[in-house]
Write a protein that holds these residues in place. Structure first.
Motif, PDB file in Angstrom:
ATOM      1  N   ILE A  96       0.839  -1.205   0.000  1.00 52.29           N
ATOM      2  CA  ILE A  96       0.000   0.000   0.000  1.00 52.29           C
ATOM      3  C   ILE A  96       0.868   1.247   0.000  1.00 52.29           C
ATOM      4  O   ILE A  96       1.995   1.243   0.504  1.00 52.29           O
ATOM      5  CB  ILE A  96      -0.974   0.031   1.199  1.00 52.29           C
ATOM      6  CG1 ILE A  96      -0.240  -0.014   2.542  1.00 52.29           C
ATOM      7  CG2 ILE A  96      -1.982  -1.099   1.092  1.00 52.29           C
ATOM      8  CD1 ILE A  96      -1.157   0.148   3.746  1.00 52.29           C
ATOM      9  N   GLU A  97       0.307   2.294  -0.585  1.00 49.79           N
ATOM     10  CA  GLU A  97       0.919   3.616  -0.570  1.00 49.79           C
ATOM     11  C   GLU A  97      -0.154   4.601  -0.153  1.00 49.79           C
ATOM     12  O   GLU A  97      -1.337   4.416  -0.475  1.00 49.79           O
ATOM     13  CB  GLU A  97       1.443   3.980  -1.962  1.00 49.79           C
ATOM     14  CG  GLU A  97       2.518   3.054  -2.471  1.00 49.79           C
ATOM     15  CD  GLU A  97       2.868   3.310  -3.941  1.00 49.79           C
ATOM     16  OE1 GLU A  97       2.397   4.318  -4.516  1.00 49.79           O
ATOM     17  OE2 GLU A  97       3.587   2.478  -4.500  1.00 49.79           O
ATOM     18  N   GLY A  98       0.259   5.624   0.571  1.00 51.70           N
ATOM     19  CA  GLY A  98      -0.703   6.627   0.995  1.00 51.70           C
ATOM     20  C   GLY A  98      -0.028   7.791   1.667  1.00 51.70           C
ATOM     21  O   GLY A  98       1.207   7.874   1.707  1.00 51.70           O
ATOM     22  N   ASP A  99      -0.854   8.666   2.232  1.00 51.34           N
ATOM     23  CA  ASP A  99      -0.338   9.899   2.818  1.00 51.34           C
ATOM     24  C   ASP A  99      -0.006   9.742   4.302  1.00 51.34           C
ATOM     25  O   ASP A  99      -0.210  10.652   5.093  1.00 51.34           O
ATOM     26  CB  ASP A  99      -1.338  11.042   2.600  1.00 51.34           C
ATOM     27  CG  ASP A  99      -2.641  10.857   3.363  1.00 51.34           C
ATOM     28  OD1 ASP A  99      -2.840   9.789   3.981  1.00 51.34           O
ATOM     29  OD2 ASP A  99      -3.468  11.788   3.327  1.00 51.34           O
ATOM     30  N   ALA A 100       0.536   8.612   4.669  1.00 51.04           N
ATOM     31  CA  ALA A 100       0.938   8.351   6.050  1.00 51.04           C
ATOM     32  C   ALA A 100       2.360   7.804   6.039  1.00 51.04           C
ATOM     33  O   ALA A 100       2.878   7.386   4.995  1.00 51.04           O
ATOM     34  CB  ALA A 100      -0.020   7.355   6.703  1.00 51.04           C
TER      35      ALA A 100
END
Length: 132
Positions: A96-100
């Motif tokens: 997963i990739e994200g803004d965290a």
């Protein structure tokens, strides 16, 4: 929430419909080239169920944490070595990739693994029975 799936098959006709409560959707799965049965087997669909559940649950759990995921990739696999025998070595992995931060994303992965319904259903060994 009540979920069901219907498969109808006859010579060169194959229909797959899924339902969650009142939401009904047809899934385009072809019949076998011979005309009888599905071109996709149950093991493949089981792996798809594991991957789909984890993917959807990642987005659900991320939203609860205020995390926006920008990319999710889930791969599930298992082994079916003998007719009539239960599958073995069912595993899945996710990226997963994200803004965290990486640490927050790792916590999200671990938490989602604990609450994913399809995974937990299989882990519990739920009874399956044929009814008339």
């Amino acid at each position: 929430m009540k979920i069901s799936a219907n498969v109808e098959n006859s010579a060169y006709a194959h229909s797959v419909v899924v339902r969650t409560n009142e939401k009904v959707q047809a899934i385009p799965i072809p019949g076998k080239a011979t005309g009888y049965g599905s071109a996709v087997n149950g093991g493949e669909l089981l792996m798809l169920a594991l991957a789909t559940c984890f993917c959807n649950d990642l987005y659900r759990e991320a939203q609860k944490r205020g995390i926006t995921l920008t990319h999710v990739a889930v791969e599930a696999s298992g082994e079916f070595v003998q007719e009539g025998a239960a599958g073995t070595n069912l595993v899945y992995k996710a990226r997963i990739e994200g803004d965290a931060s990486r640490e927050e994303l790792d916590v999200l992965l671990k938490h989602t693994d604990q609450v994913a319904e399809i995974q937990n259903t299989l882990r519990a060994g739920v009874r399956v029975e044929r009814v008339d």
